[in-house]
Design a protein around this motif. Sequence first.
Motif, PDB file in Angstrom:
ATOM      1  N   THR A   1     -80.005  62.465  18.108  1.00 16.36           N
ATOM      2  CA  THR A   1     -79.459  62.291  19.588  1.00 16.36           C
ATOM      3  C   THR A   1     -79.472  60.686  19.777  1.00 16.36           C
ATOM      4  OG1 THR A   1     -80.160  64.415  20.173  1.00 16.36           O
ATOM      5  CG2 THR A   1     -79.526  62.735  22.032  1.00 16.36           C
ATOM      6  N   ALA A   2     -80.568  60.184  19.596  1.00 17.14           N
ATOM      7  CA  ALA A   2     -80.560  58.488  19.756  1.00 17.14           C
ATOM      8  C   ALA A   2     -79.598  57.561  18.968  1.00 17.14           C
ATOM      9  CB  ALA A   2     -82.125  58.157  19.411  1.00 17.14           C
ATOM     10  N   VAL A   3     -79.388  58.136  17.729  1.00 15.47           N
ATOM     11  CA  VAL A   3     -78.629  57.486  17.100  1.00 15.47           C
ATOM     12  C   VAL A   3     -77.101  57.617  17.475  1.00 15.47           C
ATOM     13  CG1 VAL A   3     -77.635  57.294  14.560  1.00 15.47           C
ATOM     14  CG2 VAL A   3     -79.940  57.611  14.946  1.00 15.47           C
ATOM     15  N   LYS A   4     -76.830  59.070  17.744  1.00 11.51           N
ATOM     16  CA  LYS A   4     -75.672  59.302  18.177  1.00 11.51           C
ATOM     17  C   LYS A   4     -75.296  58.508  19.391  1.00 11.51           C
ATOM     18  CE  LYS A   4     -73.247  63.805  17.922  1.00 11.51           C
ATOM     19  NZ  LYS A   4     -73.262  65.238  18.029  1.00 11.51           N
ATOM     20  N   MET A   5     -76.083  58.412  20.452  1.00 13.05           N
ATOM     21  CA  MET A   5     -75.869  57.513  21.471  1.00 13.05           C
ATOM     22  C   MET A   5     -75.783  56.161  21.355  1.00 13.05           C
ATOM     23  SD  MET A   5     -78.599  59.598  24.376  1.00 13.05           S
ATOM     24  CE  MET A   5     -78.059  58.808  25.714  1.00 13.05           C
ATOM     25  N   ALA A   6     -76.605  55.731  20.558  1.00  8.01           N
ATOM     26  CA  ALA A   6     -76.193  54.410  20.272  1.00  8.01           C
ATOM     27  C   ALA A   6     -75.217  54.007  19.616  1.00  8.01           C
ATOM     28  CB  ALA A   6     -77.667  53.624  19.540  1.00  8.01           C
ATOM     29  N   GLN A   7     -74.554  54.789  18.755  1.00  2.00           N
ATOM     30  CA  GLN A   7     -73.501  54.579  18.435  1.00  2.00           C
ATOM     31  C   GLN A   7     -72.259  54.563  19.165  1.00  2.00           C
ATOM     32  OE1 GLN A   7     -72.442  57.570  15.437  1.00  2.00           O
ATOM     33  NE2 GLN A   7     -72.274  56.126  13.611  1.00  2.00           N
ATOM     34  N   LYS A   8     -72.182  55.653  20.045  1.00  3.09           N
ATOM     35  CA  LYS A   8     -71.232  55.782  21.200  1.00  3.09           C
ATOM     36  C   LYS A   8     -70.989  54.550  21.943  1.00  3.09           C
ATOM     37  CE  LYS A   8     -70.927  60.367  21.998  1.00  3.09           C
ATOM     38  NZ  LYS A   8     -71.198  61.574  22.784  1.00  3.09           N
ATOM     39  N   LEU A   9     -72.342  54.113  22.217  1.00  2.44           N
ATOM     40  CA  LEU A   9     -72.416  52.842  23.120  1.00  2.44           C
ATOM     41  C   LEU A   9     -71.762  51.676  22.671  1.00  2.44           C
ATOM     42  CD1 LEU A   9     -75.901  53.009  24.902  1.00  2.44           C
ATOM     43  CD2 LEU A   9     -73.816  53.325  26.011  1.00  2.44           C
ATOM     44  N   ARG A  10     -71.958  51.568  21.297  1.00 11.52           N
ATOM     45  CA  ARG A  10     -71.391  50.355  20.811  1.00 11.52           C
ATOM     46  C   ARG A  10     -71.787  48.920  21.676  1.00 11.52           C
ATOM     47  NH1 ARG A  10     -65.597  50.923  18.922  1.00 11.52           N
ATOM     48  NH2 ARG A  10     -65.755  53.004  18.407  1.00 11.52           N
ATOM     49  N   PRO A  11     -73.401  48.712  21.602  1.00 11.70           N
ATOM     50  CA  PRO A  11     -73.828  47.793  22.533  1.00 11.70           C
ATOM     51  C   PRO A  11     -73.463  46.418  21.947  1.00 11.70           C
ATOM     52  CG  PRO A  11     -75.603  48.977  21.391  1.00 11.70           C
ATOM     53  CD  PRO A  11     -74.299  49.508  21.125  1.00 11.70           C
ATOM     54  N   GLY A  12     -73.106  45.472  23.015  1.00  9.43           N
ATOM     55  CA  GLY A  12     -73.194  44.054  22.546  1.00  9.43           C
ATOM     56  C   GLY A  12     -74.622  43.773  22.183  1.00  9.43           C
ATOM     57  N   LEU A  13     -74.903  42.395  21.753  1.00 12.84           N
ATOM     58  CA  LEU A  13     -76.256  42.009  21.387  1.00 12.84           C
ATOM     59  C   LEU A  13     -77.171  42.257  22.420  1.00 12.84           C
ATOM     60  CD1 LEU A  13     -77.711  40.886  19.015  1.00 12.84           C
ATOM     61  CD2 LEU A  13     -77.344  38.535  19.700  1.00 12.84           C
ATOM     62  N   PRO A  14     -76.841  41.567  23.832  1.00 10.60           N
ATOM     63  CA  PRO A  14     -77.919  41.632  24.859  1.00 10.60           C
ATOM     64  C   PRO A  14     -78.325  43.019  25.082  1.00 10.60           C
ATOM     65  CG  PRO A  14     -76.209  40.422  25.736  1.00 10.60           C
ATOM     66  CD  PRO A  14     -75.656  41.159  24.341  1.00 10.60           C
ATOM     67  N   LEU A  15     -77.030  43.931  25.262  1.00  8.56           N
ATOM     68  CA  LEU A  15     -78.011  45.319  25.385  1.00  8.56           C
ATOM     69  C   LEU A  15     -78.482  46.303  24.277  1.00  8.56           C
ATOM     70  CD1 LEU A  15     -74.658  47.070  27.451  1.00  8.56           C
ATOM     71  CD2 LEU A  15     -77.084  46.222  28.459  1.00  8.56           C
ATOM     72  N   LEU A  16     -78.370  45.610  23.227  1.00 10.24           N
ATOM     73  CA  LEU A  16     -78.946  46.025  21.758  1.00 10.24           C
ATOM     74  C   LEU A  16     -80.292  45.631  21.894  1.00 10.24           C
ATOM     75  CD1 LEU A  16     -78.654  47.442  19.244  1.00 10.24           C
ATOM     76  CD2 LEU A  16     -78.191  45.241  18.232  1.00 10.24           C
ATOM     77  N   LEU A  17     -80.516  44.613  22.291  1.00  5.75           N
ATOM     78  CA  LEU A  17     -81.982  43.836  22.265  1.00  5.75           C
ATOM     79  C   LEU A  17     -82.885  44.538  23.463  1.00  5.75           C
ATOM     80  CD1 LEU A  17     -81.303  39.932  22.153  1.00  5.75           C
ATOM     81  CD2 LEU A  17     -82.364  41.459  20.590  1.00  5.75           C
ATOM     82  N   VAL A  18     -82.048  44.947  24.597  1.00  8.46           N
ATOM     83  CA  VAL A  18     -82.863  45.613  25.585  1.00  8.46           C
ATOM     84  C   VAL A  18     -83.206  47.152  24.997  1.00  8.46           C
ATOM     85  CG1 VAL A  18     -82.500  46.833  27.833  1.00  8.46           C
ATOM     86  CG2 VAL A  18     -81.777  44.532  27.598  1.00  8.46           C
ATOM     87  N   GLY A  19     -82.453  47.697  24.328  1.00 10.57           N
ATOM     88  CA  GLY A  19     -82.670  49.029  23.746  1.00 10.57           C
ATOM     89  C   GLY A  19     -83.747  48.717  22.766  1.00 10.57           C
TER      90      GLY A  19
ATOM     91  N   VAL B   1     -81.796  51.172  27.984  1.00  9.10           N
ATOM     92  CA  VAL B   1     -83.402  51.544  28.087  1.00  9.10           C
ATOM     93  C   VAL B   1     -83.679  52.945  27.770  1.00  9.10           C
ATOM     94  CG1 VAL B   1     -85.420  51.533  29.686  1.00  9.10           C
ATOM     95  CG2 VAL B   1     -83.496  49.816  29.765  1.00  9.10           C
ATOM     96  N   ALA B   2     -82.696  53.663  28.325  1.00  9.86           N
ATOM     97  CA  ALA B   2     -83.104  55.091  27.995  1.00  9.86           C
ATOM     98  C   ALA B   2     -82.777  55.617  26.375  1.00  9.86           C
ATOM     99  CB  ALA B   2     -82.159  56.090  28.801  1.00  9.86           C
ATOM    100  N   VAL B   3     -81.837  54.977  25.936  1.00 15.62           N
ATOM    101  CA  VAL B   3     -81.612  55.309  24.393  1.00 15.62           C
ATOM    102  C   VAL B   3     -82.827  54.716  23.566  1.00 15.62           C
ATOM    103  CG1 VAL B   3     -80.200  54.884  22.490  1.00 15.62           C
ATOM    104  CG2 VAL B   3     -79.288  55.271  24.731  1.00 15.62           C
ATOM    105  N   GLY B   4     -83.438  53.547  23.901  1.00 11.14           N
ATOM    106  CA  GLY B   4     -84.427  53.119  23.425  1.00 11.14           C
ATOM    107  C   GLY B   4     -85.654  54.097  23.328  1.00 11.14           C
ATOM    108  N   LEU B   5     -85.873  54.515  24.534  1.00 13.13           N
ATOM    109  CA  LEU B   5     -87.040  55.339  24.818  1.00 13.13           C
ATOM    110  C   LEU B   5     -86.716  56.741  24.022  1.00 13.13           C
ATOM    111  CD1 LEU B   5     -87.710  54.813  28.662  1.00 13.13           C
ATOM    112  CD2 LEU B   5     -89.053  54.001  26.719  1.00 13.13           C
ATOM    113  N   ILE B   6     -85.468  57.103  23.947  1.00 12.45           N
ATOM    114  CA  ILE B   6     -85.344  58.427  23.232  1.00 12.45           C
ATOM    115  C   ILE B   6     -85.696  58.396  21.714  1.00 12.45           C
ATOM    116  CG2 ILE B   6     -83.499  60.114  22.742  1.00 12.45           C
ATOM    117  CD1 ILE B   6     -82.440  59.650  25.352  1.00 12.45           C
ATOM    118  N   ALA B   7     -85.224  57.162  21.191  1.00 11.20           N
ATOM    119  CA  ALA B   7     -85.352  56.877  19.960  1.00 11.20           C
ATOM    120  C   ALA B   7     -87.176  56.701  19.528  1.00 11.20           C
ATOM    121  CB  ALA B   7     -84.882  55.466  19.393  1.00 11.20           C
TER     122      ALA B   7
END
Lengths: 181, 172
Positions: free
Chosen positions: A129-147, B117-123
């Motif tokens: 689920t986490a991989v799927k959500m991250a892929q769907k978001l296609r975050p830019g670098l700033p959001l990726l760093l936050v994640g 933040v939520a996705v990072g926490l889920i991971a």
Amino acid sequence: MSPPAGPPGLLPLGLAYLRIGLTGFGGVNAWARQLLVEEKGWLTEQDYAETLGVAQVLPGPNALNCAIGVGARFHGAAGAAVCGLALFAGPMALLMGIAALYDAYGDLPWVRAVLTGIAAAAAGMVLGTAVKMAQKLRPGLPLLLVGLGALGMALARVPLPAVVLGLAPFGLLAAWWGLRR
Amino acid sequence: MSLLLQILLAFATLSLLAIGGANAVLPEMHRLLVEVHGWMDDATFSQLFALAQAAPGPNILAASVMGWHIAGPAGMAAATLGMLAPAAVLAWVMGGLTERLAGARWLKPAQFGLVPVAVGLIAASGVIMAGAAGTGWLSWAIIAASTLFVWRTGFSPLWVLAGGGVLGLLLL
């Protein structure tokens, strides 16, 4: 999709949420939309999307926030209480049975084997689920760093209040910057 | 402090931080229940969470099952109340503002900014769960297969949970 009908009474609303709670395997929101918008026509697609959008920003379970928003919309405090309780009543009763069974039989070897298998599958499900959500978001670098920051802090056992309060400002800033461009 | 009050407070601190649902607060739940309070071990934690995933209803009810395991029906009530009441009150207060909120200019950045933040926490939840559930080569194989299945296909995750249970019964 049927056109919006008149406002539902308290009882039909409660029964609808009872059904949503009991059918909502693995996430309730898709079921709620299906019933409230398509089947009953109590809310328009736009209404539901707005209620869900606010529910997702608020802390706490989205499904509960959504139920409270929908209940309050039609019947004020009484509606909010009825929808919130109805959402949880069915699954709670079921889970009491499951929890009692776990206490009674959880130590049997074959039960442990089945549960270990389910737990492994659930771990993979959360990862997928986490991989799927991250892929769907296609975050830019700033959001990726936050994640990645949230992932690293949670794994380092930083208490959650510090993670959320520490990263939220950066997340908001990154999103605001991203939306402006 | 009585056990029930401790349970109530532990879950109440989670309640207002649960952006992104049950999976996002799992690392904190694990930290509090297993590491800080020592109410259960790793294996029990992951099995109870798996049970809540397999049952119908909101996944946040994992809190209720864990409360039951710690202190029986009263523990279940304390955990559920702690997990749901603070967030419900806030949602009710904010609910009156829904229409104004829906058009607010900060809503979109707030949604987009909190999602990572939520996705990072889920991971992190997935990694912690895998660490708790990965006891041998077979469980690691189930974890890998289930990750791929959920990631790459659109089928209901219930198939994965059922498959994991059957494999566990046959091979573990």
